[in-house]
Design a protein around this motif. Structure first.
Motif, PDB file in Angstrom:
ATOM      1  N   UNK A  27       0.772  -1.184   0.038  1.00  0.00           N
ATOM      2  CA  UNK A  27      -0.120  -0.030   0.053  1.00  0.00           C
ATOM      3  C   UNK A  27       0.847   1.265  -0.110  1.00  0.00           C
ATOM      4  N   UNK A  28       1.940   1.132   1.071  1.00  0.00           N
ATOM      5  CA  UNK A  28       2.878   2.519   0.931  1.00  0.00           C
ATOM      6  C   UNK A  28       3.274   2.506  -0.511  1.00  0.00           C
ATOM      7  N   UNK A  29       3.953   1.529  -1.101  1.00  0.00           N
ATOM      8  CA  UNK A  29       4.553   1.634  -2.404  1.00  0.00           C
ATOM      9  C   UNK A  29       3.624   2.161  -3.624  1.00  0.00           C
ATOM     10  N   UNK A  30       2.394   1.499  -3.517  1.00  0.00           N
ATOM     11  CA  UNK A  30       1.368   1.826  -4.532  1.00  0.00           C
ATOM     12  C   UNK A  30       0.724   3.195  -4.466  1.00  0.00           C
ATOM     13  N   UNK A  31       0.184   3.332  -3.189  1.00  0.00           N
ATOM     14  CA  UNK A  31      -0.863   4.518  -2.913  1.00  0.00           C
ATOM     15  C   UNK A  31       0.078   5.782  -2.300  1.00  0.00           C
ATOM     16  N   UNK A  32       0.898   5.306  -1.589  1.00  0.00           N
ATOM     17  CA  UNK A  32       2.018   6.466  -0.796  1.00  0.00           C
ATOM     18  C   UNK A  32       1.746   6.229   0.554  1.00  0.00           C
ATOM     19  N   UNK A  33       2.474   7.106   1.427  1.00  0.00           N
ATOM     20  CA  UNK A  33       2.535   7.113   2.745  1.00  0.00           C
ATOM     21  C   UNK A  33       1.376   7.856   3.280  1.00  0.00           C
ATOM     22  N   UNK A  34       0.841   8.925   2.734  1.00  0.00           N
ATOM     23  CA  UNK A  34      -0.446   9.491   3.250  1.00  0.00           C
ATOM     24  C   UNK A  34      -1.535   8.640   3.400  1.00  0.00           C
ATOM     25  N   UNK A  35      -1.735   7.733   2.305  1.00  0.00           N
ATOM     26  CA  UNK A  35      -2.936   6.910   2.326  1.00  0.00           C
ATOM     27  C   UNK A  35      -2.601   5.783   3.303  1.00  0.00           C
ATOM     28  N   UNK A  36      -1.406   5.239   3.374  1.00  0.00           N
ATOM     29  CA  UNK A  36      -1.145   4.107   4.367  1.00  0.00           C
ATOM     30  C   UNK A  36      -1.647   4.677   6.002  1.00  0.00           C
ATOM     31  N   UNK A  37      -1.162   6.203   6.030  1.00  0.00           N
ATOM     32  CA  UNK A  37      -1.381   6.754   7.285  1.00  0.00           C
ATOM     33  C   UNK A  37      -2.662   6.879   7.530  1.00  0.00           C
ATOM     34  N   UNK A  38      -3.532   7.349   6.611  1.00  0.00           N
ATOM     35  CA  UNK A  38      -4.801   7.309   6.837  1.00  0.00           C
ATOM     36  C   UNK A  38      -5.458   6.025   7.221  1.00  0.00           C
ATOM     37  N   UNK A  39      -5.259   4.897   6.433  1.00  0.00           N
ATOM     38  CA  UNK A  39      -5.783   3.590   6.746  1.00  0.00           C
ATOM     39  C   UNK A  39      -5.459   3.393   8.363  1.00  0.00           C
ATOM     40  N   UNK A  40      -4.073   3.461   8.421  1.00  0.00           N
ATOM     41  CA  UNK A  40      -3.526   3.018  10.092  1.00  0.00           C
ATOM     42  C   UNK A  40      -4.193   3.913  11.075  1.00  0.00           C
ATOM     43  N   UNK A  41      -4.590   5.236  10.651  1.00  0.00           N
ATOM     44  CA  UNK A  41      -5.395   5.853  11.781  1.00  0.00           C
ATOM     45  C   UNK A  41      -7.085   5.511  11.927  1.00  0.00           C
ATOM     46  N   UNK A  42      -7.315   5.172  10.897  1.00  0.00           N
ATOM     47  CA  UNK A  42      -8.601   4.439  10.620  1.00  0.00           C
ATOM     48  C   UNK A  42      -8.962   3.298  11.443  1.00  0.00           C
ATOM     49  N   UNK A  43      -7.882   2.633  11.388  1.00  0.00           N
ATOM     50  CA  UNK A  43      -7.874   1.310  12.204  1.00  0.00           C
ATOM     51  C   UNK A  43      -8.076   1.575  13.596  1.00  0.00           C
ATOM     52  N   UNK A  44      -7.771   2.719  14.251  1.00  0.00           N
ATOM     53  CA  UNK A  44      -8.045   3.111  15.638  1.00  0.00           C
ATOM     54  C   UNK A  44      -9.508   3.408  15.978  1.00  0.00           C
ATOM     55  N   UNK A  45     -10.392   3.665  15.020  1.00  0.00           N
ATOM     56  CA  UNK A  45     -11.748   3.910  15.206  1.00  0.00           C
ATOM     57  C   UNK A  45     -12.461   3.095  15.711  1.00  0.00           C
ATOM     58  N   UNK A  46     -13.388   3.341  16.547  1.00  0.00           N
ATOM     59  CA  UNK A  46     -14.135   2.534  17.458  1.00  0.00           C
ATOM     60  C   UNK A  46     -14.891   1.260  17.155  1.00  0.00           C
ATOM     61  N   UNK A  47     -15.375   1.617  15.802  1.00  0.00           N
ATOM     62  CA  UNK A  47     -16.253   0.729  15.236  1.00  0.00           C
ATOM     63  C   UNK A  47     -15.576  -0.694  14.994  1.00  0.00           C
ATOM     64  N   UNK A  48     -16.305  -1.937  15.376  1.00  0.00           N
ATOM     65  CA  UNK A  48     -15.833  -3.140  15.301  1.00  0.00           C
ATOM     66  C   UNK A  48     -15.610  -3.655  13.853  1.00  0.00           C
ATOM     67  N   UNK A  49     -16.695  -3.356  13.106  1.00  0.00           N
ATOM     68  CA  UNK A  49     -16.742  -3.528  11.720  1.00  0.00           C
ATOM     69  C   UNK A  49     -15.815  -2.855  10.964  1.00  0.00           C
ATOM     70  N   UNK A  50     -14.744  -3.359  10.395  1.00  0.00           N
ATOM     71  CA  UNK A  50     -13.574  -2.676   9.760  1.00  0.00           C
ATOM     72  C   UNK A  50     -13.770  -2.994   8.228  1.00  0.00           C
ATOM     73  N   UNK A  51     -15.007  -3.325   7.731  1.00  0.00           N
ATOM     74  CA  UNK A  51     -14.997  -3.475   6.175  1.00  0.00           C
ATOM     75  C   UNK A  51     -14.533  -2.252   5.412  1.00  0.00           C
TER      76      UNK A  51
END
Length: 174
Positions: A27-51
Motif C-alpha cells: 500500500x505504501x509503495x502503490x498509493x503512498x505514505x499519506x494513504x497508508x497513514x490514513x488507513x492506519x489511523x482509521x484502524x484505531x476507530x471505535x467501530x468493530x466492523x472494519x469492512x
C-alpha cells in the motif's frame, strides 16, 4: 453494526504478520505514505466492523496515489470521517489530560477515549514530558502507555494497580 444473515457465522481470523506487513508495504509503495497513514489511523476507530478499511485499501491498490484526493469516493469518505473523529479526540486529550504524581515518582493519568488513540497520544506526551516517567491508562481499550524516560511502549492489560498519590505537597502536572 453488522447485520448477519440467517446462514452466516462469525469467523475470527488471526493476524498473519508477514502477510500484513506485505500488504502494508504494498500500500505504501502503490498509493503512498499519506494513504497508508490514513488507513492506519482509521484502524484505531471505535467501530468493530472494519469492512470500510478493507474497501479503502482496495481503492488504494486500484486508484494508486490518486485515491488520496478522492475525498467524496464511497470507499474513501468513511476513512476521512474516521480520521477526523480520531484526530479531534486525540487533540482534545492532548489538551485536557492531567497527571497525578504517585508516591513512586511516576506521573499517572486515566483516560476514557471513544477511539483507541493511545498510539497517537504517546509520542506527543513522551516528547512533551521527556524528563519525567509517566503512565497513561485507558480502561476502555485495556491499554496502558508507559514512558520510563527512555522510550514509550504500550502494554495491554485489564487493569493496573497503582501506589498512593504523593499527597498535597506534590506538584500537579498540567
Amino acid at each position: 453494526y453488522l447485520q448477519m444473515g440467517f446462514e452466516q457465522r462469525i469467523r475470527i481470523i488471526d493476524t498473519d504478520r508477514p502477510k500484513a506487513e506485505r500488504v502494508a508495504e504494498g500500500l505504501r509503495a502503490t498509493a503512498g505514505e499519506e494513504v497508508f497513514h490514513r488507513a492506519w489511523t482509521a484502524f484505531l476507530y471505535h467501530e468493530a466492523d472494519k469492512v470500510y478499511l478493507l474497501r479503502y485499501v482496495r481503492a488504494g491498490f486500484t486508484y494508486k496515489r490518486a485515491v488520496a484526493g478522492m475525498l467524496a469516493h464511497q470507499d474513501v469518505n468513511p476513512i476521512m470521517t474516521a480520521n477526523t473523529y480520531i484526530e479531534r479526540e486525540a487533540q482534545h486529550l492532548r489538551g485536557f489530560t492531567r497527571f497525578s504524581l504517585m508516591e513512586n515518582g511516576v506521573y499517572y493519568s486515566r483516560i476514557r477515549p471513544v477511539n483507541n488513540v493511545m498510539p497517537i497520544l504517546m509520542p506527543f506526551f513522551a516528547d512533551r514530558y521527556n524528563d519525567q516517567p509517566f503512565l497513561i491508562f485507558d480502561p476502555v481499550h485495556k491499554v496502558a502507555g508507559v514512558y520510563p524516560m527512555a522510550e514509550w511502549y504500550l502494554v495491554y492489560t485489564e487493569e493496573i494497580t497503582l501506589p498512593e498519590e504523593a499527597g498535597d505537597e506534590a506538584e500537579w502536572k498540567v
